[in-house]
Design an enzyme around this catalytic site. Structure first.
Site, mmCIF file in Angstrom:
data_model
loop_
_atom_site.group_PDB
_atom_site.id
_atom_site.type_symbol
_atom_site.label_atom_id
_atom_site.label_comp_id
_atom_site.label_asym_id
_atom_site.label_seq_id
_atom_site.Cartn_x
_atom_site.Cartn_y
_atom_site.Cartn_z
ATOM 1 N N ASN A 210 0.856 -1.191 0.000
ATOM 2 C CA ASN A 210 0.000 0.000 0.000
ATOM 3 C C ASN A 210 0.888 1.235 0.000
ATOM 4 O O ASN A 210 2.112 1.127 0.054
ATOM 5 C CB ASN A 210 -0.962 -0.033 1.195
ATOM 6 C CG ASN A 210 -0.225 -0.094 2.517
ATOM 7 O OD1 ASN A 210 0.464 0.838 2.894
ATOM 8 N ND2 ASN A 210 -0.330 -1.233 3.213
ATOM 9 N N ASP A 278 -4.567 -6.341 4.925
ATOM 10 C CA ASP A 278 -5.683 -7.139 5.457
ATOM 11 C C ASP A 278 -5.712 -8.530 4.853
ATOM 12 O O ASP A 278 -6.312 -9.440 5.417
ATOM 13 C CB ASP A 278 -7.011 -6.427 5.171
ATOM 14 C CG ASP A 278 -7.138 -5.146 5.978
ATOM 15 O OD1 ASP A 278 -6.646 -5.119 7.119
ATOM 16 O OD2 ASP A 278 -7.700 -4.160 5.456
ATOM 17 N N LYS A 288 9.574 -16.567 -10.061
ATOM 18 C CA LYS A 288 8.846 -15.443 -10.636
ATOM 19 C C LYS A 288 7.667 -15.959 -11.473
ATOM 20 O O LYS A 288 7.851 -16.857 -12.315
ATOM 21 C CB LYS A 288 9.803 -14.629 -11.513
ATOM 22 C CG LYS A 288 9.207 -13.359 -12.026
ATOM 23 C CD LYS A 288 10.202 -12.611 -12.884
ATOM 24 C CE LYS A 288 9.514 -11.436 -13.540
ATOM 25 N NZ LYS A 288 10.241 -10.924 -14.669
ATOM 26 N N PHE A 323 -5.130 3.943 14.168
ATOM 27 C CA PHE A 323 -5.140 4.946 13.091
ATOM 28 C C PHE A 323 -6.083 4.438 12.014
ATOM 29 O O PHE A 323 -5.928 3.304 11.543
ATOM 30 C CB PHE A 323 -3.724 5.145 12.537
ATOM 31 C CG PHE A 323 -2.817 5.811 13.535
ATOM 32 C CD1 PHE A 323 -2.321 5.096 14.616
ATOM 33 C CD2 PHE A 323 -2.510 7.153 13.422
ATOM 34 C CE1 PHE A 323 -1.529 5.704 15.568
ATOM 35 C CE2 PHE A 323 -1.710 7.776 14.367
ATOM 36 C CZ PHE A 323 -1.215 7.042 15.443
ATOM 37 N N LYS A 337 -14.259 1.230 14.352
ATOM 38 C CA LYS A 337 -12.989 0.538 14.622
ATOM 39 C C LYS A 337 -12.533 0.781 16.066
ATOM 40 O O LYS A 337 -11.981 -0.110 16.709
ATOM 41 C CB LYS A 337 -11.900 1.017 13.651
ATOM 42 C CG LYS A 337 -12.128 0.555 12.222
ATOM 43 C CD LYS A 337 -11.095 1.140 11.264
ATOM 44 C CE LYS A 337 -11.522 0.923 9.819
ATOM 45 N NZ LYS A 337 -10.659 1.600 8.851
ATOM 46 N N LYS A 341 -12.174 -2.613 18.226
ATOM 47 C CA LYS A 341 -10.813 -3.040 18.577
ATOM 48 C C LYS A 341 -10.445 -2.664 20.021
ATOM 49 O O LYS A 341 -9.304 -2.802 20.421
ATOM 50 C CB LYS A 341 -9.801 -2.441 17.583
ATOM 51 C CG LYS A 341 -10.098 -2.826 16.118
ATOM 52 C CD LYS A 341 -8.978 -2.479 15.155
ATOM 53 C CE LYS A 341 -9.438 -2.619 13.712
ATOM 54 N NZ LYS A 341 -8.352 -2.696 12.742
HETATM 55 N N1 CTP Z 1 -4.564 -2.918 11.808
HETATM 56 C C1 CTP Z 1 -3.840 -3.965 12.348
HETATM 57 N N2 CTP Z 1 -3.794 -5.174 11.707
HETATM 58 C C2 CTP Z 1 -4.447 -5.368 10.559
HETATM 59 C C3 CTP Z 1 -5.201 -4.313 9.983
HETATM 60 C C4 CTP Z 1 -5.221 -3.086 10.632
HETATM 61 O O1 CTP Z 1 -3.226 -3.788 13.410
HETATM 62 N N3 CTP Z 1 -4.382 -6.555 9.968
HETATM 63 C C5 CTP Z 1 -4.593 -1.633 12.536
HETATM 64 C C6 CTP Z 1 -3.861 -0.515 11.803
HETATM 65 O O2 CTP Z 1 -2.502 -0.463 12.216
HETATM 66 C C7 CTP Z 1 -4.624 0.725 12.252
HETATM 67 C C8 CTP Z 1 -6.027 0.210 12.508
HETATM 68 O O3 CTP Z 1 -5.927 -1.205 12.635
HETATM 69 O O4 CTP Z 1 -4.145 1.261 13.468
HETATM 70 C C9 CTP Z 1 -7.014 0.540 11.432
HETATM 71 O O5 CTP Z 1 -6.536 0.117 10.182
HETATM 72 P P1 CTP Z 1 -7.379 0.333 8.855
HETATM 73 O O6 CTP Z 1 -6.613 -0.246 7.719
HETATM 74 O O7 CTP Z 1 -7.835 1.748 8.776
HETATM 75 O O8 CTP Z 1 -8.692 -0.506 9.157
HETATM 76 P P2 CTP Z 1 -9.080 -2.003 9.069
HETATM 77 O O9 CTP Z 1 -9.442 -2.455 10.454
HETATM 78 O O10 CTP Z 1 -8.045 -2.808 8.340
HETATM 79 O O11 CTP Z 1 -10.440 -1.927 8.227
HETATM 80 P P3 CTP Z 1 -10.688 -1.560 6.683
HETATM 81 O O12 CTP Z 1 -9.416 -1.979 5.930
HETATM 82 O O13 CTP Z 1 -11.862 -2.387 6.322
HETATM 83 O O14 CTP Z 1 -10.956 -0.097 6.613
#
Ligand code: CTP
Length: 410
Positions: A210, A278, A288, A323, A337, A341
């Site tokens: 990302n 995710d 490759k 975040f 969230k 969480k």
């Molecule tokens: N986070 C995490 N582990 C993951 C995904 C997210 O610890 N596998 C944490 C990120 O570090 C951040 C928070 O969760 O502090 C929110 O991450 P974000 O990507 O905004 O949200 P998600 O919970 O992944 O939801 P979505 O992608 O559906 O928006």
């Protein structure tokens, strides 16, 4: 937070080739809002003109303990009384010996004995000189007496050799100045920061990733360090991390989970700024993946562990900060969230806004609290946002009450 704003910094410049870097250091300190008063040794004047410093600081660079005609013999006392910070950069082997011994034979050394403010040295010299027991023992003496040491870096030295002895990067010296003047409200607090975007390998040359740069997490790590915290940074960013903190480099979400899990028990605060993947490929190709122009490629992905949600279920005394990077329904999504969480604070940002989000040097965030309240911050630099987040965390219930400035021996 501008810990140097309105402060008077006495900058001692000694006779080494790194003296020319002190000019740029002056500029940076002035930019931070400090009044910089330069005191030069006789050796420094061989390398750089006092006029350079006078122009950069707007204050005449001082060189003599006595003015011609015998007036004003109290300069060093006046200077010391006005000082909020005493910094010697570059510090030669000679000045370290004098400071450790308490010698006072010029304006810089007499002033050093008279100051009561925080004191720092940033040594710079040849690698063999720096390694000598005499120099190391003098540094140890100064450190024991409460002097902060901004250690030199390894690299190519002016004498043509390579090794440890090059003046610390100016950004590091300025960070040390900020730390010396910061309130110390995070002293002894163990802060765990995650930063950057994780990368999930597809094959030996490709990954799913990302746009997260890691800048926000790095700014948090440095800000917490400036305020006295013991900082561990778990980073998936390829950027060079702030050198003052403990760094664990990871690549994947699974590696980040392992690194964070092992350090969670010993942490007081977790700042989870990383953008964690995710999903990851179910299988990683050993070689490759070759293209077949006639066919597309279907990737099968599986979910990763949500590290923050996992920590939220396990937390005892720890303060958890999440975040939320969103592109729509910012507050509703971020609040969801925060609750799901079990967080103590959520930093929400709409990454589509100009001046916010991934890769940018600034950010526009809203802080969301578990009681439903919120605080919108204006567009700020990421270091400023970091300090505002730390201010908010400090006022949360459960913030460890440890932060006090240590006693100085001198
Ligand atoms: N986070 C995490 N582990 C993951 C995904 C997210 O610890 N596998 C944490 C990120 O570090 C951040 C928070 O969760 O502090 C929110 O991450 P974000 O990507 O905004 O949200 P998600 O919970 O992944 O939801 P979505 O992608 O559906 O928006």
């Amino acid at each position: 937070m501008k810990f140097l704003e309105g402060k008077t910094v006495l900058l001692g410049v000694c006779g080494g080739i790194a003296a020319y870097k002190a000019a740029e250091l002056c500029r940076l300190l002035v930019q931070e809002g400090a009044t910089v008063q330069v005191i030069m040794t006789a050796g420094a004047r061989e390398f750089i003109s006092p006029l350079t410093f006078s122009v950069l600081t707007g204050q005449p660079a001082l060189t003599e303990i006595f003015k011609p005609g015998g007036e004003d013999p109290l300069t060093h006392i006046d200077l010391a009384d006005r000082a909020d910070l005493f910094l010697v950069a570059p510090a030669t082997a000679n000045i370290l010996a004098k400071l450790a011994a308490g010698l006072a034979d010029d304006l810089l050394t007499t002033t050093a004995l008279a100051v009561t403010c925080p004191t720092l040295v940033a040594p710079a010299m040849n690698v063999n000189m720096y390694a000598k027991a005499a120099v190391q023992e003098n540094l140890a003496t100064l450190e024991r007496r409460g002097w902060g040491i901004v250690e030199p870096e390894e690299g190519f030295l002016a004498c043509g050799t390579t090794g440890k002895g090059r003046l610390a990067g100016l950004e590091r010296i300025v960070a040390a100045c900020r730390r010396a003047l910061a309130p110390g409200d995070y002293r002894d607090v163990a802060v765990l920061v995650t930063a950057g975007g994780t990368r999930e390998p597809l094959d030996p040359v490709r990954y799913i990733g990302n746009y997260s740069s890691g800048k926000m997490g790095y700014a948090l790590a440095r800000a917490a360090w400036e305020r006295g915290a013991r900082v561990t940074l778990v980073t998936a960013s390829p950027l060079p991390p702030p050198p003052e903190v403990e760094v664990i480099r990871v690549q994947t979400a699974a590696e980040m989970l392992a690194a964070v899990e092992g350090r969670f028990e010993g942490s007081d605060i977790v700042l989870k700024a990383a953008a964690v993947a995710d999903f990851r490929p179910v299988a990683q190709a050993a070689n490759k993946i070759k293209k077949d122009a006639k066919q597309g490629l279907n990737l099968e992905l599986e979910p990763t562990v949500d590290i923050l949600a996992y920590l939220g279920r396990r937390k005892k005394r720890q303060i958890l900060v999440g975040f939320a990077a969103e592109t729509q329904d910012l507050l509703a999504n971020a609040r969801q969230k925060l609750q799901n969480k079990h967080l103590d604070l959520m930093v929400a940002n709409d990454v589509t806004r100009p001046g916010a989000g991934f890769g940018s040097d600034t950010n526009i965030v809203t802080l969301l609290y578990p009681d439903g309240s919120k605080e919108e911050l204006p567009r700020l630099s990421k270091p400023e946002v970091a300090h505002r987040i730390l201010d908010a965390v400090k006022n949360l219930p459960g913030f460890p009450k440890k932060g006090t400035r240590p006693e100085r021996e001198e």
